[in-house]
Design a protein around this motif. Structure first.
Motif, PDB file in Angstrom:
ATOM      1  N   GLU A 135      -7.135 -14.540   1.373  1.00 44.83           N
ATOM      2  CA  GLU A 135      -7.967 -15.638   1.846  1.00 44.83           C
ATOM      3  C   GLU A 135      -9.414 -15.195   2.043  1.00 44.83           C
ATOM      4  OE1 GLU A 135      -6.479 -13.352   5.273  1.00 44.83           O
ATOM      5  OE2 GLU A 135      -5.518 -14.145   3.473  1.00 44.83           O
ATOM      6  N   ASN A 136      -9.634 -13.878   2.142  1.00 48.16           N
ATOM      7  CA  ASN A 136     -10.972 -13.292   2.236  1.00 48.16           C
ATOM      8  C   ASN A 136     -11.312 -12.707   0.866  1.00 48.16           C
ATOM      9  OD1 ASN A 136     -13.150 -11.540   2.575  1.00 48.16           O
ATOM     10  ND2 ASN A 136     -12.493 -10.849   4.593  1.00 48.16           N
ATOM     11  N   PRO A 137     -12.342 -13.211   0.190  1.00 47.51           N
ATOM     12  CA  PRO A 137     -12.639 -12.744  -1.171  1.00 47.51           C
ATOM     13  C   PRO A 137     -13.032 -11.271  -1.266  1.00 47.51           C
ATOM     14  CG  PRO A 137     -14.334 -14.278  -0.396  1.00 47.51           C
ATOM     15  CD  PRO A 137     -13.248 -14.262   0.638  1.00 47.51           C
ATOM     16  N   ASP A 138     -13.308 -10.617  -0.140  1.00 46.30           N
ATOM     17  CA  ASP A 138     -13.651  -9.192  -0.143  1.00 46.30           C
ATOM     18  C   ASP A 138     -12.418  -8.297  -0.037  1.00 46.30           C
ATOM     19  OD1 ASP A 138     -16.381  -9.802  -0.247  1.00 46.30           O
ATOM     20  OD2 ASP A 138     -16.516  -9.940   1.940  1.00 46.30           O
ATOM     21  N   ILE A 139     -11.231  -8.903   0.174  1.00 54.20           N
ATOM     22  CA  ILE A 139      -9.996  -8.145   0.397  1.00 54.20           C
ATOM     23  C   ILE A 139      -8.924  -8.602  -0.580  1.00 54.20           C
ATOM     24  CG2 ILE A 139      -8.158  -7.628   2.064  1.00 54.20           C
ATOM     25  CD1 ILE A 139     -10.208  -8.093   4.296  1.00 54.20           C
ATOM     26  N   SER A 140      -8.232  -7.637  -1.164  1.00 47.61           N
ATOM     27  CA  SER A 140      -7.063  -7.918  -2.007  1.00 47.61           C
ATOM     28  C   SER A 140      -5.825  -7.363  -1.325  1.00 47.61           C
ATOM     29  CB  SER A 140      -7.211  -7.260  -3.388  1.00 47.61           C
ATOM     30  OG  SER A 140      -8.194  -7.913  -4.147  1.00 47.61           O
ATOM     31  N   ARG A 141      -4.685  -7.958  -1.640  1.00 44.45           N
ATOM     32  CA  ARG A 141      -3.406  -7.472  -1.130  1.00 44.45           C
ATOM     33  C   ARG A 141      -2.601  -6.932  -2.302  1.00 44.45           C
ATOM     34  NH1 ARG A 141      -0.711  -8.686   3.468  1.00 44.45           N
ATOM     35  NH2 ARG A 141      -1.994 -10.538   3.758  1.00 44.45           N
ATOM     36  N   MET A 142      -2.134  -5.704  -2.140  1.00 42.82           N
ATOM     37  CA  MET A 142      -1.209  -5.117  -3.106  1.00 42.82           C
ATOM     38  C   MET A 142       0.173  -5.165  -2.474  1.00 42.82           C
ATOM     39  SD  MET A 142      -3.074  -1.686  -4.427  1.00 42.82           S
ATOM     40  CE  MET A 142      -4.590  -1.759  -5.349  1.00 42.82           C
ATOM     41  N   THR A 143       1.138  -5.618  -3.234  1.00 35.06           N
ATOM     42  CA  THR A 143       2.533  -5.522  -2.817  1.00 35.06           C
ATOM     43  C   THR A 143       3.161  -4.492  -3.739  1.00 35.06           C
ATOM     44  OG1 THR A 143       2.516  -7.858  -2.180  1.00 35.06           O
ATOM     45  CG2 THR A 143       4.661  -6.778  -2.384  1.00 35.06           C
ATOM     46  N   ILE A 144       3.576  -3.371  -3.157  1.00 36.02           N
ATOM     47  CA  ILE A 144       4.094  -2.247  -3.929  1.00 36.02           C
ATOM     48  C   ILE A 144       5.563  -2.041  -3.569  1.00 36.02           C
ATOM     49  CG2 ILE A 144       3.852   0.208  -4.457  1.00 36.02           C
ATOM     50  CD1 ILE A 144       0.918  -0.035  -3.423  1.00 36.02           C
ATOM     51  N   VAL A 145       6.417  -2.034  -4.577  1.00 39.68           N
ATOM     52  CA  VAL A 145       7.832  -1.757  -4.371  1.00 39.68           C
ATOM     53  C   VAL A 145       8.107  -0.374  -4.955  1.00 39.68           C
ATOM     54  CG1 VAL A 145      10.207  -2.476  -4.842  1.00 39.68           C
ATOM     55  CG2 VAL A 145       8.411  -4.201  -4.500  1.00 39.68           C
ATOM     56  N   VAL A 146       8.662   0.487  -4.115  1.00 37.93           N
ATOM     57  CA  VAL A 146       8.933   1.870  -4.505  1.00 37.93           C
ATOM     58  C   VAL A 146      10.252   2.297  -3.871  1.00 37.93           C
ATOM     59  CG1 VAL A 146       7.617   2.835  -2.571  1.00 37.93           C
ATOM     60  CG2 VAL A 146       7.896   4.190  -4.631  1.00 37.93           C
ATOM     61  N   HIS A 147      10.971   3.207  -4.518  1.00 36.80           N
ATOM     62  CA  HIS A 147      12.198   3.757  -3.947  1.00 36.80           C
ATOM     63  C   HIS A 147      11.864   5.008  -3.163  1.00 36.80           C
ATOM     64  CE1 HIS A 147      14.618   1.050  -6.355  1.00 36.80           C
ATOM     65  NE2 HIS A 147      15.647   1.438  -5.640  1.00 36.80           N
ATOM     66  N   GLY A 148      12.465   5.132  -2.003  1.00 35.71           N
ATOM     67  CA  GLY A 148      12.261   6.340  -1.228  1.00 35.71           C
ATOM     68  C   GLY A 148      12.864   6.229   0.148  1.00 35.71           C
ATOM     69  N   ASP A 149      13.104   7.392   0.761  1.00 33.16           N
ATOM     70  CA  ASP A 149      13.612   7.421   2.125  1.00 33.16           C
ATOM     71  C   ASP A 149      12.430   7.355   3.099  1.00 33.16           C
ATOM     72  OD1 ASP A 149      12.498   9.988   2.101  1.00 33.16           O
ATOM     73  OD2 ASP A 149      14.427  10.959   1.788  1.00 33.16           O
ATOM     74  N   GLU A 150      12.728   7.407   4.396  1.00 31.99           N
ATOM     75  CA  GLU A 150      11.682   7.309   5.420  1.00 31.99           C
ATOM     76  C   GLU A 150      10.588   8.357   5.220  1.00 31.99           C
ATOM     77  OE1 GLU A 150      11.228   5.055   7.836  1.00 31.99           O
ATOM     78  OE2 GLU A 150      13.047   3.969   7.306  1.00 31.99           O
ATOM     79  N   GLN A 151      10.992   9.579   4.887  1.00 31.16           N
ATOM     80  CA  GLN A 151      10.033  10.676   4.720  1.00 31.16           C
ATOM     81  C   GLN A 151       9.083  10.401   3.549  1.00 31.16           C
ATOM     82  OE1 GLN A 151      11.887  14.476   4.110  1.00 31.16           O
ATOM     83  NE2 GLN A 151       9.946  15.582   4.110  1.00 31.16           N
ATOM     84  N   VAL A 152       9.621   9.918   2.440  1.00 24.13           N
ATOM     85  CA  VAL A 152       8.802   9.614   1.268  1.00 24.13           C
ATOM     86  C   VAL A 152       7.810   8.504   1.590  1.00 24.13           C
ATOM     87  CG1 VAL A 152       8.877   8.598  -1.053  1.00 24.13           C
ATOM     88  CG2 VAL A 152      10.476  10.413  -0.433  1.00 24.13           C
ATOM     89  N   ILE A 153       8.297   7.432   2.214  1.00 29.59           N
ATOM     90  CA  ILE A 153       7.428   6.299   2.532  1.00 29.59           C
ATOM     91  C   ILE A 153       6.353   6.716   3.531  1.00 29.59           C
ATOM     92  CG2 ILE A 153       7.357   3.953   3.490  1.00 29.59           C
ATOM     93  CD1 ILE A 153       8.691   4.336   0.629  1.00 29.59           C
ATOM     94  N   GLU A 154       6.717   7.525   4.517  1.00 33.00           N
ATOM     95  CA  GLU A 154       5.738   8.017   5.490  1.00 33.00           C
ATOM     96  C   GLU A 154       4.659   8.844   4.795  1.00 33.00           C
ATOM     97  OE1 GLU A 154       5.716  11.031   9.272  1.00 33.00           O
ATOM     98  OE2 GLU A 154       7.445   9.685   9.067  1.00 33.00           O
ATOM     99  N   GLN A 155       5.068   9.713   3.886  1.00 35.88           N
ATOM    100  CA  GLN A 155       4.115  10.547   3.148  1.00 35.88           C
ATOM    101  C   GLN A 155       3.178   9.689   2.297  1.00 35.88           C
ATOM    102  OE1 GLN A 155       5.910  13.271   0.361  1.00 35.88           O
ATOM    103  NE2 GLN A 155       3.965  14.222  -0.159  1.00 35.88           N
ATOM    104  N   VAL A 156       3.738   8.736   1.563  1.00 40.48           N
ATOM    105  CA  VAL A 156       2.938   7.854   0.722  1.00 40.48           C
ATOM    106  C   VAL A 156       1.963   7.041   1.568  1.00 40.48           C
ATOM    107  CG1 VAL A 156       3.064   5.802  -0.764  1.00 40.48           C
ATOM    108  CG2 VAL A 156       4.580   7.733  -1.178  1.00 40.48           C
ATOM    109  N   THR A 157       2.436   6.525   2.698  1.00 44.70           N
ATOM    110  CA  THR A 157       1.581   5.737   3.588  1.00 44.70           C
ATOM    111  C   THR A 157       0.407   6.568   4.104  1.00 44.70           C
ATOM    112  OG1 THR A 157       3.440   4.332   4.219  1.00 44.70           O
ATOM    113  CG2 THR A 157       1.565   4.363   5.715  1.00 44.70           C
ATOM    114  N   LYS A 158       0.681   7.791   4.524  1.00 45.05           N
ATOM    115  CA  LYS A 158      -0.389   8.672   5.003  1.00 45.05           C
ATOM    116  C   LYS A 158      -1.406   8.944   3.904  1.00 45.05           C
ATOM    117  CE  LYS A 158       2.141  11.068   8.652  1.00 45.05           C
ATOM    118  NZ  LYS A 158       2.805  12.324   9.048  1.00 45.05           N
TER     119      LYS A 158
END
Length: 173
Positions: free
Chosen positions: A47-70
């Protein structure tokens, strides 16, 4: 097989980014360098033209997702990363399926399309193009039912998702 693709389950990340050239390349490059395969990635302006939203689907456990997020949060144009996998959310995908449609098969194809609340958006003498939106499972099921008729071409958008209710993903901490 890519690292992270055999462990854990499918996870959905909602990532708000600056709407600038090169951001998608940086994000996909991060996954590639770490050896993680992206199952689907959709990007669109918010809704804000300066911001885009990415929806990313990936396989991984909590550790993988935490690492990717960081790692994502270290990128300069990333505004917010939220794992919405365990939150109440609404998600959809769109697919266009071009299926062979001989005269003898058309009524059966139309019945299946109706059951799935899909639409026929193009008709030719030899094929139909079906538009379907819904969950990944719904689209997978329709795809399987169309295979015996002969799928000529298919394209899928990948998942888009928003957290339910009044909660605003971009402002929650």
């Amino acid at each position: 097989m890519a690292a992270g693709s055999t462990n854990g389950s499918s996870r959905t990340l909602s990532v708000l980014v600056a709407n600038k050239p090169g951001v998608l390349t940086h994000v996909s490059g991060l996954f590639s360098r770490r050896g993680y395969n992206i199952d689907s990635l959709t990007v669109g302006v918010t809704e804000n033209p300066d911001i885009s939203r990415m929806t990313i689907v990936v396989h991984g456990d909590e550790q993988v997702i935490e690492q990717v997020t960081k790692q994502l949060n270290k990128l300069i144009d990333i505004i917010k990363v939220v794992d919405i996998s365990h939150q109440e959310s609404v998600d959809r995908e769109l697919a266009l399926i071009k299926v062979s449609a001989k005269a003898k098969d058309r009524s059966e194809i139309i019945q299946i399309v109706d059951i799935f609340r899909a639409k026929i958006v193009d008709v030719s003498s030899e094929s139909l193009i079906i538009e379907v939106t819904g969950s990944i499972d719904k689209i997978d099921a329709l795809e399987e039912l169309m295979r015996p008729f002969g799928i000529k071409e298919m394209v899928r958008t990948g998942k888009v998702a928003l957290v339910r209710g009044t909660k605003l993903t971009q402002f929650d901490k």
